[in-house]
Design a protein around this motif. Structure first.
Motif, PDB file in Angstrom:
ATOM      1  N   PRO A   1      -2.619   1.436   2.793  1.00  0.00           N
ATOM      2  CA  PRO A   1      -2.719   2.534   1.828  1.00  0.00           C
ATOM      3  C   PRO A   1      -4.030   2.528   1.030  1.00  0.00           C
ATOM      4  O   PRO A   1      -4.646   3.577   0.841  1.00  0.00           O
ATOM      5  CB  PRO A   1      -1.506   2.333   0.927  1.00  0.00           C
ATOM      6  CG  PRO A   1      -0.496   1.684   1.828  1.00  0.00           C
ATOM      7  CD  PRO A   1      -1.323   0.775   2.717  1.00  0.00           C
ATOM      8  N   LYS A   2      -4.468   1.362   0.596  1.00  0.00           N
ATOM      9  CA  LYS A   2      -5.721   1.302  -0.183  1.00  0.00           C
ATOM     10  C   LYS A   2      -6.923   1.727   0.669  1.00  0.00           C
ATOM     11  O   LYS A   2      -7.862   2.325   0.159  1.00  0.00           O
ATOM     12  CB  LYS A   2      -5.925  -0.097  -0.749  1.00  0.00           C
ATOM     13  CG  LYS A   2      -4.877  -0.460  -1.769  1.00  0.00           C
ATOM     14  CD  LYS A   2      -5.477  -0.659  -3.103  1.00  0.00           C
ATOM     15  CE  LYS A   2      -4.393  -1.064  -4.094  1.00  0.00           C
ATOM     16  NZ  LYS A   2      -4.740  -0.721  -5.422  1.00  0.00           N
TER      17      LYS A   2
ATOM     18  N   VAL B   1      -6.779   3.988   3.097  1.00  0.00           N
ATOM     19  CA  VAL B   1      -6.680   5.444   3.207  1.00  0.00           C
ATOM     20  C   VAL B   1      -7.163   6.101   1.915  1.00  0.00           C
ATOM     21  O   VAL B   1      -7.898   7.093   1.941  1.00  0.00           O
ATOM     22  CB  VAL B   1      -5.234   5.884   3.541  1.00  0.00           C
ATOM     23  CG1 VAL B   1      -5.114   7.408   3.550  1.00  0.00           C
ATOM     24  CG2 VAL B   1      -4.796   5.305   4.873  1.00  0.00           C
ATOM     25  N   ILE B   2      -6.781   5.529   0.776  1.00  0.00           N
ATOM     26  CA  ILE B   2      -7.236   6.056  -0.517  1.00  0.00           C
ATOM     27  C   ILE B   2      -8.753   5.974  -0.598  1.00  0.00           C
ATOM     28  O   ILE B   2      -9.415   6.928  -1.018  1.00  0.00           O
ATOM     29  CB  ILE B   2      -6.561   5.303  -1.686  1.00  0.00           C
ATOM     30  CG1 ILE B   2      -5.061   5.637  -1.718  1.00  0.00           C
ATOM     31  CG2 ILE B   2      -7.227   5.648  -3.014  1.00  0.00           C
ATOM     32  CD1 ILE B   2      -4.243   4.722  -2.614  1.00  0.00           C
TER      33      ILE B   2
ATOM     34  N   SER C   1       2.667   6.838   1.973  1.00  0.00           N
ATOM     35  CA  SER C   1       2.383   5.443   1.621  1.00  0.00           C
ATOM     36  C   SER C   1       1.268   5.310   0.589  1.00  0.00           C
ATOM     37  O   SER C   1       1.106   4.245  -0.008  1.00  0.00           O
ATOM     38  CB  SER C   1       2.012   4.648   2.874  1.00  0.00           C
ATOM     39  OG  SER C   1       0.819   5.156   3.451  1.00  0.00           O
ATOM     40  N   THR C   2       0.512   6.388   0.341  1.00  0.00           N
ATOM     41  CA  THR C   2      -0.586   6.318  -0.637  1.00  0.00           C
ATOM     42  C   THR C   2      -0.188   6.896  -1.997  1.00  0.00           C
ATOM     43  O   THR C   2      -1.036   7.042  -2.872  1.00  0.00           O
ATOM     44  CB  THR C   2      -1.838   7.050  -0.120  1.00  0.00           C
ATOM     45  OG1 THR C   2      -1.555   8.442   0.032  1.00  0.00           O
ATOM     46  CG2 THR C   2      -2.319   6.454   1.195  1.00  0.00           C
ATOM     47  N   ASN C   3       1.085   7.193  -2.188  1.00  0.00           N
ATOM     48  CA  ASN C   3       1.578   7.670  -3.482  1.00  0.00           C
ATOM     49  C   ASN C   3       1.769   6.448  -4.372  1.00  0.00           C
ATOM     50  O   ASN C   3       2.879   5.976  -4.590  1.00  0.00           O
ATOM     51  CB  ASN C   3       2.886   8.440  -3.291  1.00  0.00           C
ATOM     52  CG  ASN C   3       3.389   9.044  -4.582  1.00  0.00           C
ATOM     53  OD1 ASN C   3       2.749   8.972  -5.624  1.00  0.00           O
ATOM     54  ND2 ASN C   3       4.574   9.641  -4.517  1.00  0.00           N
TER      55      ASN C   3
ATOM     56  N   SER D   1     -10.498   1.996  -4.878  1.00  0.00           N
ATOM     57  CA  SER D   1      -9.324   1.983  -3.999  1.00  0.00           C
ATOM     58  C   SER D   1      -8.017   2.420  -4.647  1.00  0.00           C
ATOM     59  O   SER D   1      -7.007   2.524  -3.951  1.00  0.00           O
ATOM     60  CB  SER D   1      -9.145   0.587  -3.402  1.00  0.00           C
ATOM     61  OG  SER D   1      -8.887  -0.346  -4.431  1.00  0.00           O
ATOM     62  N   ASP D   2      -8.010   2.686  -5.934  1.00  0.00           N
ATOM     63  CA  ASP D   2      -6.776   3.155  -6.563  1.00  0.00           C
ATOM     64  C   ASP D   2      -6.801   4.672  -6.676  1.00  0.00           C
ATOM     65  O   ASP D   2      -7.850   5.289  -6.866  1.00  0.00           O
ATOM     66  CB  ASP D   2      -6.590   2.525  -7.939  1.00  0.00           C
ATOM     67  CG  ASP D   2      -6.186   1.061  -7.859  1.00  0.00           C
ATOM     68  OD1 ASP D   2      -5.542   0.680  -6.869  1.00  0.00           O
ATOM     69  OD2 ASP D   2      -6.518   0.295  -8.786  1.00  0.00           O
ATOM     70  N   THR D   3      -5.638   5.253  -6.592  1.00  0.00           N
ATOM     71  CA  THR D   3      -5.538   6.704  -6.549  1.00  0.00           C
ATOM     72  C   THR D   3      -5.486   7.338  -7.934  1.00  0.00           C
ATOM     73  O   THR D   3      -5.010   6.720  -8.883  1.00  0.00           O
ATOM     74  CB  THR D   3      -4.294   7.135  -5.745  1.00  0.00           C
ATOM     75  OG1 THR D   3      -4.331   8.533  -5.564  1.00  0.00           O
ATOM     76  CG2 THR D   3      -2.996   6.731  -6.430  1.00  0.00           C
TER      77      THR D   3
END
Length: 163
Positions: free
Chosen positions: A33-34, A36-37, A89-91, A103-105
């Motif tokens: 996920p990180k 992808v973010i 998964s990136t929520n 890397s954080d959304t």
């Protein structure tokens, strides 16, 4: 090399390809996920860099159709890929947590709650960018570029945390 060896090699290659595609089908998004973010933040930066050139043209009134259309064509392509970089998964948003800017959304969970609307907005923005990329005159360029900017700003105000 003999035909038999080529046939055996081809069969082995086919088995390997089928096996690897079966493995890949089990995990449609193998990236963490990180990662992808990080990828979507990189894409957003590229979209922004291209958009700033167009915004500058609109602000100064110095429209360079060739340059602006090239920037818009890149934006259009990137926006077509953009919503696909928001798998569930990136929520990962968490309030009151120190975030890594890389890397954080900053994405609000509303993206996943209204996924089809978010997708349609991304495609609308892509279409406006495409229209900019095909503009034959300054008036059409300016109108489509303003529509693009308005759509992007609307999405940011709806789906980006302001914390």
């Amino acid at each position: 090399m003999s035909k038999i060896r080529l046939s055996i090699g081809g069969a082995c290659l086919a088995v390997a390809l089928i096996s690897s595609s079966a493995v890949l089908a089990q995990d449609p998004n193998p990236a963490a996920p990180k990662d992808v973010i990080f990828a979507r933040k990189t894409l957003m930066t590229s979209i922004g860099t291209n958009m700033y050139v167009i915004d500058g043209m609109l602000e100064t009134g110095k429209i360079d159709l060739v340059s602006g259309r090239a920037n818009a064509e890149s934006i259009s392509a990137m926006l077509m890929a953009f919503p696909h970089l928001f798998p569930v998964s990136t929520n990962l948003w968490q309030a009151n947590v120190k975030r890594d800017p890389a890397s954080d959304t900053l994405a609000d969970s509303a993206i996943w709650e209204s996924r089809s609307f978010f997708y349609r907005e991304s495609m609308s923005a892509s279409k406006y960018a495409f229209d900019v990329s095909r503009a034959q005159n300054v008036a059409d360029f300016s109108k489509s570029a303003r529509d693009l900017r308005q759509t992007c700003d609307g999405c940011h105000s709806t789906y980006q945390h302001k914390d």
